[in-house]
Design a protein around this motif. Structure first.
Motif, mmCIF file in Angstrom:
data_model
loop_
_atom_site.group_PDB
_atom_site.id
_atom_site.type_symbol
_atom_site.label_atom_id
_atom_site.label_comp_id
_atom_site.label_asym_id
_atom_site.label_seq_id
_atom_site.Cartn_x
_atom_site.Cartn_y
_atom_site.Cartn_z
ATOM 1 N N LEU A 293 0.789 -1.152 -0.086
ATOM 2 C CA LEU A 293 0.029 0.347 -0.316
ATOM 3 C C LEU A 293 1.278 1.161 0.191
ATOM 4 O O LEU A 293 0.509 2.063 -0.646
ATOM 5 N N VAL A 294 1.827 1.543 0.974
ATOM 6 C CA VAL A 294 3.004 2.193 0.636
ATOM 7 C C VAL A 294 4.505 1.789 0.832
ATOM 8 O O VAL A 294 4.145 0.358 0.732
ATOM 9 N N SER A 295 5.458 2.471 1.316
ATOM 10 C CA SER A 295 7.057 2.746 0.899
ATOM 11 C C SER A 295 7.119 3.252 1.614
ATOM 12 O O SER A 295 6.442 4.116 2.254
ATOM 13 N N VAL A 296 8.524 2.533 2.099
ATOM 14 C CA VAL A 296 8.954 3.581 3.067
ATOM 15 C C VAL A 296 8.715 4.653 3.244
ATOM 16 O O VAL A 296 8.930 6.206 3.914
ATOM 17 N N ASN A 297 9.418 5.392 1.914
ATOM 18 C CA ASN A 297 8.672 7.467 1.140
ATOM 19 C C ASN A 297 7.697 8.081 1.176
ATOM 20 O O ASN A 297 7.760 9.505 1.070
ATOM 21 N N SER A 298 6.310 6.952 1.368
ATOM 22 C CA SER A 298 4.999 7.437 1.105
ATOM 23 C C SER A 298 5.161 8.780 2.127
ATOM 24 O O SER A 298 5.673 8.565 3.078
ATOM 25 N N THR A 299 3.912 9.011 1.929
ATOM 26 C CA THR A 299 3.614 10.242 2.732
ATOM 27 C C THR A 299 1.482 10.061 3.051
ATOM 28 O O THR A 299 1.483 9.559 2.234
ATOM 29 N N VAL A 300 1.439 10.578 4.292
ATOM 30 C CA VAL A 300 0.121 10.647 4.467
ATOM 31 C C VAL A 300 -0.206 12.036 4.953
ATOM 32 O O VAL A 300 0.532 12.980 5.578
ATOM 33 N N ASP A 301 -1.246 12.369 4.609
ATOM 34 C CA ASP A 301 -2.419 14.050 4.860
ATOM 35 C C ASP A 301 -2.760 13.501 5.964
ATOM 36 O O ASP A 301 -3.927 12.607 6.417
ATOM 37 N N THR A 302 -2.298 14.172 6.732
ATOM 38 C CA THR A 302 -2.565 14.014 8.584
ATOM 39 C C THR A 302 -3.691 15.364 8.626
ATOM 40 O O THR A 302 -4.363 15.487 9.825
ATOM 41 N N ARG A 303 -4.041 16.336 7.729
ATOM 42 C CA ARG A 303 -4.591 17.120 8.253
ATOM 43 C C ARG A 303 -5.901 16.982 7.644
ATOM 44 O O ARG A 303 -6.641 16.098 7.356
ATOM 45 N N PRO A 304 -6.592 17.903 8.934
ATOM 46 C CA PRO A 304 -6.922 19.064 10.117
ATOM 47 C C PRO A 304 -5.571 18.954 11.402
ATOM 48 O O PRO A 304 -6.470 19.513 12.084
ATOM 49 N N TYR A 320 -0.442 17.708 12.018
ATOM 50 C CA TYR A 320 1.108 17.391 11.801
ATOM 51 C C TYR A 320 1.635 17.811 10.355
ATOM 52 O O TYR A 320 2.217 17.445 9.620
ATOM 53 N N GLY A 321 -0.017 17.551 9.136
ATOM 54 C CA GLY A 321 -0.030 18.728 8.046
ATOM 55 C C GLY A 321 0.209 16.695 7.274
ATOM 56 O O GLY A 321 -0.061 15.788 7.731
ATOM 57 N N VAL A 322 1.208 17.093 5.823
ATOM 58 C CA VAL A 322 1.435 15.885 5.275
ATOM 59 C C VAL A 322 2.968 15.003 5.992
ATOM 60 O O VAL A 322 3.518 16.288 6.144
ATOM 61 N N ILE A 323 3.347 14.289 6.063
ATOM 62 C CA ILE A 323 4.143 13.217 6.670
ATOM 63 C C ILE A 323 3.984 12.858 6.074
ATOM 64 O O ILE A 323 3.431 11.673 5.646
ATOM 65 N N ASP A 324 5.441 11.972 6.766
ATOM 66 C CA ASP A 324 5.829 10.300 5.253
ATOM 67 C C ASP A 324 5.582 9.336 6.787
ATOM 68 O O ASP A 324 5.634 9.696 8.236
ATOM 69 N N ILE A 325 5.846 7.821 6.842
ATOM 70 C CA ILE A 325 5.174 7.302 7.100
ATOM 71 C C ILE A 325 6.291 7.030 8.612
ATOM 72 O O ILE A 325 5.426 7.173 10.058
ATOM 73 N N THR A 326 7.857 7.612 8.313
ATOM 74 C CA THR A 326 8.392 8.343 9.789
ATOM 75 C C THR A 326 7.734 8.210 10.923
ATOM 76 O O THR A 326 7.944 8.150 11.695
ATOM 77 N N THR A 327 7.042 9.929 9.971
ATOM 78 C CA THR A 327 6.859 10.453 10.799
ATOM 79 C C THR A 327 5.560 10.248 11.899
ATOM 80 O O THR A 327 4.749 10.895 13.049
ATOM 81 N N VAL A 328 5.114 9.733 11.197
ATOM 82 C CA VAL A 328 3.643 8.249 11.989
ATOM 83 C C VAL A 328 3.888 8.107 12.740
ATOM 84 O O VAL A 328 3.121 7.904 13.963
ATOM 85 N N LEU A 329 5.452 7.264 13.068
ATOM 86 C CA LEU A 329 5.672 6.436 14.050
ATOM 87 C C LEU A 329 5.802 8.143 14.957
ATOM 88 O O LEU A 329 6.353 7.584 16.252
ATOM 89 N N THR A 330 7.398 8.423 14.645
ATOM 90 C CA THR A 330 7.654 9.678 15.477
ATOM 91 C C THR A 330 6.795 10.325 16.525
ATOM 92 O O THR A 330 6.800 10.732 17.468
ATOM 93 N N LYS A 331 5.463 11.078 15.926
ATOM 94 C CA LYS A 331 4.635 11.447 16.306
ATOM 95 C C LYS A 331 4.167 10.631 17.406
ATOM 96 O O LYS A 331 2.726 11.725 17.890
ATOM 97 N N SER A 332 3.025 9.542 16.634
ATOM 98 C CA SER A 332 2.863 8.684 17.113
ATOM 99 C C SER A 332 1.217 9.583 16.581
ATOM 100 O O SER A 332 0.339 9.315 17.307
#
Length: 555
Positions: A293-304, A320-332
């Motif tokens: 579904l995604v790759s390591v470099n994919s992004t997810v739009d978490t707005r608003p 958090y805005g548009v973030i990559d997959i890593t940031t999804v875990l970093t920011k939980s």
């Protein structure tokens, strides 16, 4: 006449001797045996339980038990006065015991006495009181290993923990011997061994007593400091599946269980289940990666910063805005994992978590292990899938959560867990690719960074990876607003993963309750000690991280 009389006496004596020695020999010998020949048990001690370095965790020590034949004791009432002021067995206790069991031939008077205590009674030579040798279990580590090792009852039968689950292996087979006793009941001669006694088999556990002490100390300090209801910590070797340490609070002393509350007997790391909260998010990301579904470099739009699913609004701490997959875990990010889960096919996420071992027992030989709970549904509603993505609607034990993280640490391979020392790493089952497992470890490293939620989980000199969790406790009235379970699950060293540690602090009542503030520091302290004890070299000089970490995680 005198000579004749002497001759008659000699004949009478000769005949009597012939009668006793020849004609009645068998009868008299049998009567003598009935009065003096006894068959006694030969006690067999239980096997020794040791840690992986053969340090004793449970040993058997010989003790003396006093028993009586009530009929013989009652026939010698005049002798009871000797026990008037005896501190071990007084005449009043003796009278009560024998008179209540007057028709029996065997009763216990006092069990598991030190030999010198029993001798204080035996030296008085009261008819009908005897001694026999038994074995009593002793636990050198006390409450540090109590939940894991367990204990035996007064008859040396396992009641909890390893003592119960491996009772058949540990229990010895008693023997029998024939002895001769004098009129005072003392053994004056061993005649023969009728059956040899066979001691039980020894058991070598996988735990390291040094790490067990370390984990116990840190968990106890955290539970006390945060005024928590309890807690658990598990340390695993991800490569071999061995449990290196498993501790719980509250604990108990197996050598003296008087006044112990039933709740303190539970091995919470195995029996108690909880919703894992955000500690489950790496599995959601792993499922998204494995499904393509995604790759390591994919992004997810978490707005608003919020998302509406059915009639529930799911929120992040901020937008958090548009973030990559890593940031999804970093920011939980709850919004991020929700979007990943809803983009998968129906049943994909729960099926994937089942492969990681959620909802199934680990298979270790331990009594009372919980299976956890992963719902089985013909159709998953969106809100159920969303909740599952960030760790609600599923229940696990601390050991199951550690097993799931061990898959990530072991390059995507799940190996069987073991409470016994293993010589060779077992064959495992591949759950995710090595590439994705490595990527997840790198992502989880960012959680420990200054931008992450677990800055206080840092280990000086080492790279570590992990994830925090803060879960509302489920009560009879629903989720409580002011009661939590603080969690942290982590891996180290991140560059060559080997050790997995999970910390659970139940219902902290102090100022802090977040996993990053309550459980993460415990993880850091335990993992630092584990890595040093196992002689795993730091990647960086310890001086690189010299300093003090404040409440916000700043160095």
């Amino acid at each position: 006449m005198v000579l004749g009389a002497l001759g008659v006496c000699a004949l009478v004596l000769g005949w009597r001797a012939l009668d006793l020695q020849v004609l009645q020999h068998d009868f008299l010998a049998r009567q003598g045996d009935l009065r003096n020949l006894r068959t006694e048990p030969l006690a067999a001690h239980r096997g020794v339980i040791t840690d992986r370095a053969n340090r004793p965790l449970a040993v058997s020590t010989p003790v003396t038990t006093l028993w009586a034949n009530p009929r013989e004791v009652l026939a010698a009432r005049e002798q009871w006065v000797k026990l008037s002021n005896n501190p071990v067995l007084n005449s009043r206790t003796l009278s009560q015991r024998v008179e209540a069991n007057a028709g029996r031939e065997f009763i216990y008077l006092a069990r598991h006495l030190a030999p010198e205590q029993a001798q204080q009674v035996l030296d008085l030579r009261v008819p009908g009181i005897y001694a026999l040798t038994e074995y009593r279990r002793y636990y050198p580590a006390g409450e540090v290993t109590s939940h894991l090792v367990g204990f035996t009852n007064i008859d040396d039968v396992g009641q909890e923990g390893i003592e119960l689950s491996m009772d058949n292996r540990l229990r010895g087979t008693p023997g029998r011997k024939k002895v001769v006793r004098d009129l005072h009941g003392r053994v004056i001669q061993d005649i023969a061994v009728l059956e040899e006694a066979h001691p039980g088999s020894n058991v070598t556990l996988s735990i390291d007593l040094r790490l067990q002490y370390l984990a116990y100390r840190e968990l106890l300090a955290a539970v006390t400091r945060n005024r928590a209801a309890g807690g658990s910590a598990v340390v695993l070797d991800a490569r071999t599946g061995e449990v290196l340490a498993m501790v719980n609070q509250p604990a108990y002393n197996p050598n003296n269980r008087s006044g112990v509350q039933t709740a303190a007997l539970r091995n919470r790391a195995i029996t108690d289940v909880f919703e894992p909260g955000s500690t489950i998010k790496p599995l959601t990301v792993a499922a998204a990666l494995e499904s393509g579904l995604v790759s390591v470099n994919s992004t997810v739009d978490t707005r608003p910063g919020t998302i509406r699913v059915a009639n529930k609004t799911i929120r992040d701490h901020r937008n958090y805005g548009v973030i990559d997959i890593t940031t999804v875990l970093t920011k939980s990010s709850n919004v991020g994992t929700t979007k990943l889960a809803l983009a998968m096919e129906d049943h994909a996420l729960p099926a994937f978590m089942e492969h990681f071992g959620l909802g199934t027992a680990t298979g270790i030989p331990f009594p009372g292990e919980s299976d956890g709970m992963l719902p089985i549904r013909s159709r998953w509603r969106d809100i159920e899938t969303a909740a599952l993505s960030y760790g609600y609607g599923v229940s696990v034990t601390a050991l199951q959560l550690a097993r799931a993280y061990a898959v990530i640490a072991n390059g995507g391979i799940k190996v069987p867990l073991s409470l016994e020392k293993v010589d060779q790493p077992p064959q495992g089952e591949r759950i995710i690719s090595a590439e994705h497992a490595s990527a997840l470890v790198s992502m989880l490293e960012t959680v420990i960074s200054a931008e992450g939620t677990a800055r206080r989980a840092k280990v000086p000199g080492y790279r570590v990876a992990g994830k925090t969790g803060t879960v509302h406790k489920l009560t009879a009235a629903g989720y409580a607003d002011d009661r939590y379970v603080a969690l942290f699950a982590g891996i180290a060293p991140a560059e060559d993963p080997r050790i997995v540690t999970v910390v659970v602090v139940d219902d902290p009542q102090g100022q802090d309750y977040y996993g990053g503030l309550v459980a993460a520091p415990v993880f850091g302290s335990i993992m630092a000690g584990v890595l040093r004890t196992l002689n795993i070299e730091p990647e960086q000089p310890v001086g690189t991280y010299a300093g003090v970490i404040d409440r916000e995680g700043r160095l």
